[in-house]
Enzyme design. Structure first.
Site, PDB file in Angstrom:
ATOM      1  N   TRP A 132     -17.192   0.127 -13.447  1.00 17.71           N
ATOM      2  CA  TRP A 132     -18.088   1.105 -14.075  1.00 17.71           C
ATOM      3  C   TRP A 132     -17.718   1.392 -15.520  1.00 17.71           C
ATOM      4  CZ3 TRP A 132     -22.642   1.146 -12.448  1.00 17.71           C
ATOM      5  CH2 TRP A 132     -22.917   0.999 -11.094  1.00 17.71           C
ATOM      6  N   ASP A 134     -16.376   9.872 -16.947  1.00 16.68           N
ATOM      7  CA  ASP A 134     -17.341   9.629 -15.876  1.00 16.68           C
ATOM      8  C   ASP A 134     -16.680  10.060 -14.563  1.00 16.68           C
ATOM      9  OD1 ASP A 134     -18.955   8.629 -13.883  1.00 16.68           O
ATOM     10  OD2 ASP A 134     -18.978   6.561 -14.603  1.00 16.68           O
ATOM     11  N   LYS A 181     -22.992  11.245  -4.972  1.00 17.78           N
ATOM     12  CA  LYS A 181     -21.797  11.112  -4.123  1.00 17.78           C
ATOM     13  C   LYS A 181     -21.378  12.479  -3.589  1.00 17.78           C
ATOM     14  CE  LYS A 181     -21.391   6.917  -6.096  1.00 17.78           C
ATOM     15  NZ  LYS A 181     -22.178   6.409  -7.201  1.00 17.78           N
TER      16      LYS A 181
HETATM   17  N1  PMP Z   1     -20.361   5.543 -12.656  1.00 19.31           N
HETATM   18  C1  PMP Z   1     -19.802   5.516 -11.436  1.00 19.31           C
HETATM   19  C2  PMP Z   1     -18.364   5.879 -11.304  1.00 19.31           C
HETATM   20  C3  PMP Z   1     -20.559   5.158 -10.321  1.00 19.31           C
HETATM   21  O1  PMP Z   1     -20.003   5.122  -9.103  1.00 19.31           O
HETATM   22  C4  PMP Z   1     -21.922   4.829 -10.502  1.00 19.31           C
HETATM   23  C5  PMP Z   1     -22.820   4.485  -9.343  1.00 19.31           C
HETATM   24  N2  PMP Z   1     -22.265   4.065  -8.207  1.00 19.31           N
HETATM   25  C6  PMP Z   1     -22.450   4.852 -11.794  1.00 19.31           C
HETATM   26  C7  PMP Z   1     -21.649   5.234 -12.840  1.00 19.31           C
HETATM   27  C8  PMP Z   1     -23.889   4.501 -12.041  1.00 19.31           C
HETATM   28  O2  PMP Z   1     -24.680   5.522 -11.579  1.00 19.31           O
HETATM   29  P1  PMP Z   1     -26.254   5.428 -11.376  1.00 19.31           P
HETATM   30  O3  PMP Z   1     -26.512   4.460 -10.290  1.00 19.31           O
HETATM   31  O4  PMP Z   1     -26.595   6.831 -11.024  1.00 19.31           O
HETATM   32  O5  PMP Z   1     -26.851   5.009 -12.671  1.00 19.31           O
END
Ligand code: PMP
Length: 346
Positions: free
Chosen positions: A74, A149, A173
Site C-alpha cells: 500500500w 495511512d 476495516k
Molecule cells: N491503504 C491500506 C492500508 C489499505 O488496506 C487499503 C485497502 N485495502 C487501501 C489503502 C486502499 O483503500 P481503498 O480500497 O479504500 O481505496
C-alpha cells in the site's frame, strides 16, 4: 438531522482517539486510493504557500521532496501515485528493494530521509497485504508533517495524534462500510486551493482538505449511510471501554494466533517478529500444496476470506476489531487439527 449525526460522529471519534482541538476530522469519499493523491496536492500547496510568504529576494528554487517509507504494497502504491503527480518523490526506504521481500522494517538510521526541506514524510502504519505493522511512530523532525495511512489499524490501539500532520483511513476495516474515508488533519495544514502557482496544480475541490473542513464535510452529498453506520461502531466501541479495551483484546487475539504459528511445524510467518501486524496475520503452509486443502476445509467450517492477497498468495487471517476472540480460537483449533491430520508428512 444529518448535521446532528455528522457532528455526533465526529465528537465520538474525537473522544475515542483523544484527538486534540487543533485537529479537524473530515469525512471524505473515494477511499484510500483517493487520499494517495489528495495528500500530494494539499501538502505541496502548504509548502508553496509558505514559499509565497517569503520575500522575493530570498526565494530560491522550490521543488520540495516528498519522502515515502515503503514497507509494503500500500505504501508502494501511494508512492507510485505521488510520482504521477510530482517529479520529486524520494523513496526514503523500500524494504522490498533492500531485502528482496516485505516483512521487516529496518531501523530509522538506515532510511534516506531528505531532511527539513521535505513537504512531508509518508508511511503506512499497517500494511494490510503483507501483515507488517509499525511498533512505534517514526521519529521525524516535528517541523515536517508526518502523514500516515491507518486504513487497516485505526482504532485498534491508542495513538498520540499530536505527532501527526495528517492521518487517513478508509472506513471498511475498523470503522464502517466502504464509502467514507476519515481524515484527521492538523489545522495549520489547511490551505486554500489557490489557482496554479509556479506550475503547481490547483487542488480539485473534492480533494481539498480546506474546502471539506470549511463545509464540515458537507461540501457535496455525504455518504450518509456509511457515516451513520460508522457512528454506530464508534458508540459500540465507547460502550465497550473504548480503544484501550479493544487494544487489549486485539493483543490477545494476535498473540494467540502467532503462538499457534510459532509452535507449529507446518505454518510459517513471513514477517519479522517485532513488526508482525495485530490486524492481518499472513502465513504460509509447508508443503505449499496443502494451502488449497486448508482453505477448502476452513470454508466448509464457515471461515471465509482466509486466502492471502493475490499478490503474495498463502493464507491471511484478518482479525479486525469486529472479529471476536472466539473467532480466532476457532481458527486456531482448526489449524491444530489440520496439522495433526498431516503430521505424517513431517
Ligand atoms: N491503504 C491500506 C492500508 C489499505 O488496506 C487499503 C485497502 N485495502 C487501501 C489503502 C486502499 O483503500 P481503498 O480500497 O479504500 O481505496
Amino acid at each position: 438531522d444529518f448535521e446532528n449525526l455528522n457532528n455526533k460522529a465526529q465528537k465520538n471519534l474525537r473522544t475515542l482517539l483523544d484527538i486534540p482541538d487543533n485537529y479537524k476530522i473530515l469525512f471524505m469519499q473515494g477511499g484510500g486510493h483517493t487520499q494517495f493523491s489528495a495528500i500530494v496536492y494539499n501538502l505541496l500547496m502548504v509548502k508553496r504557500q509558505q514559499f509565497d510568504d517569503i520575500a522575493d529576494e530570498e526565494k530560491g528554487e522550490i521543488n520540495p521532496p516528498l519522502d515515502y517509507i515503503v514497507t509494503g504494497s500500500w505504501s508502494a502504491k501511494a508512492a507510485e501515485e505521488a510520482k504521477k503527480l510530482y517529479n520529486n518523490v524520494n523513496i526514503a526506504l523500500d524494504v522490498k528493494k533492500l531485502k528482496g521481500s516485505y516483512g521487516s522494517i529496518p531501523p530509522q538510521e538506515e532510511w534516506n530521509l531528505s531532511g527539513p526541506n521535505a513537504a512531508y514524510v509518508y508511511y503506512c502504519d499497517n500494511e494490510t497485504v503483507n501483515g507488517v505493522e509499525f511498533n512505534r511512530i517514526p521519529d521525524i523532525d516535528p517541523s515536517i508533517p508526518l502523514v500516515c495511512d491507518m486504513s487497516s489499524n485505526i482504532l485498534s490501539r491508542k495513538v498520540d495524534i499530536s505527532k501527526f500532520g495528517v492521518i487517513y483511513a478508509g472506513a471498511q476495516k475498523n470503522i464502517g462500510p466502504a464509502g467514507v474515508t476519515v481524515v484527521i488533519i492538523r489545522e495549520d495544514l489547511l490551505t486554500m486551493p489557490k489557482p496554479v502557482t509556479m506550475g503547481a496544480p490547483a487542488i480539485p475541490s473534492m480533494l481539498s482538505y480546506k474546502v471539506m473542513a470549511d463545509h464540515n464535510s458537507l461540501y457535496n452529498t455525504p455518504p450518509m449511510f456509511a457515516i451513520y453506520m460508522s457512528d454506530l461502531v464508534f458508540e459500540w466501541l465507547l460502550e465497550n471501554g473504548g480503544v484501550e479495551a479493544i487494544e487489549k483484546i486485539n493483543s490477545i487475539k494476535s498473540s494467540r494466533l502467532y503462538d499457534c504459528i510459532k509452535n507449529s511445524k507446518i505454518y510459517k510467518s513471513p514477517v519479522e517478529e517485532s513488526v508482525r501486524s495485530r490486524m492481518n496475520v499472513p502465513f504460509r503452509i509447508e508443503p505449499e500444496g496443502l494451502e488449497k486443502e486448508f482453505l477448502k476445509g476452513a470454508e466448509e467450517l464457515g471461515m471465509l476470506q482466509l486466502k492471502g492477497h493475490r499478490s503474495v498468495g498463502g493464507i491471511r487471517a484478518s482479525i479486525y476489531n469486529a472479529m471476536p476472540l472466539e473467532g480466532v480460537d476457532t481458527l486456531i483449533k482448526y489449524m491444530q487439527e489440520f496439522e495433526r491430520k498431516h503430521s505424517s508428512l513431517q
